[in-house]
Design an enzyme around this catalytic site. Structure first.
Site, PDB file in Angstrom:
ATOM      1  CB  VAL A   1      -0.591  -5.682   0.065  1.00 54.11           C
ATOM      2  CG1 VAL A   1       0.357  -3.612   0.572  1.00 54.11           C
ATOM      3  CG2 VAL A   1       1.608  -5.442  -0.361  1.00 54.11           C
ATOM      4  CB  SER A   2      -3.909  -8.893  -0.829  1.00 49.87           C
ATOM      5  OG  SER A   2      -4.832  -8.840   0.737  1.00 49.87           O
ATOM      6  CB  THR A   3      -2.070  -8.685  -5.095  1.00 48.10           C
ATOM      7  OG1 THR A   3      -2.144  -6.417  -4.954  1.00 48.10           O
ATOM      8  CG2 THR A   3      -2.608  -9.064  -4.956  1.00 48.10           C
TER       9      THR A   3
ATOM     10  CD  GLN B   1      -2.972  -4.595  -2.969  1.00 42.96           C
ATOM     11  OE1 GLN B   1      -2.737  -5.775  -1.896  1.00 42.96           O
ATOM     12  NE2 GLN B   1      -4.056  -4.584  -2.380  1.00 42.96           N
TER      13      GLN B   1
END
Length: 181
Positions: A9-11, A14
């Site tokens: 996931v990017s952040t 998340q």
């Protein structure tokens, strides 16, 4: 033959749980995960670990191709590296594998779509920032470094390299914060 899962996931806010559950349900004995942007391969230590451990006949499994990367060239390079190790890449949604020639074509198209989607996201983000600035509501992104702590450590005689280790950033970032003063 091992099935190795990779989730991303990017952040930090998340959740990886859905991806992890799907990969385990798919029979992945090993699942590596990380919370980092898929815009490039920089800083993706878990992905590097997975690639290092791939052996002939192994299969790298991701839930969606954009979890592997959001840049077409990066995705194709990753697939090529897997093939060099005589391993396969399988995407669960939609179900596509590099075991056949059609799979390569579909992976290329999906990689292009992921890259295009990333561009759209950045464009929408830019538009939203401009709108917020126009309304006077934009305050900038969340600061990732504790600038006051960096300044206090420096004032106490701690060197930039030691400060960088303490706060978890690069020396260059420490120098930038110190130049702000």
């Amino acid at each position: 033959m091992a099935r190795i899962g990779y989730a991303r996931v990017s952040t930090l806010d998340q959740d990886l749980e859905i991806q992890l559950a799907k990969l385990k349900a798919e029979g992945c004995g090993v699942v590596r995960s990380e919370k980092v942007s898929g815009g490039s391969r920089d800083g993706r230590a878990e992905l590097a670990t997975v690639l290092d451990f791939l052996r002939p006949g192994d299969e790298l499994v991701v839930t969606r191709l954009d979890r592997l990367g959001r840049d077409t060239r990066d995705v194709l390079n990753l697939i090529h590296e897997c093939e060099q190790r005589q391993a396969f890449v399988t995407v669960l949604d939609p179900h596509v594998s590099t075991r056949g020639e059609v799979g390569h074509l579909v992976m290329t198209v999906l990689g292009m779509v992921a890259q295009m989607e990333r561009r759209f996201i950045k464009e929408r983000q830019r538009d939203g920032i401009e709108r917020a600035k126009g309304e006077g509501a934009y305050v900038g992104g969340k600061r990732r470094l504790d600038r006051e702590r960096i300044k206090a450590l420096h004032a106490a005689g701690t060197g930039p390299a030691a400060i960088a280790k303490i706060v978890g950033c690069s020396r260059m970032q420490v120098y930038r914060v110190l130049q702000e003063s």
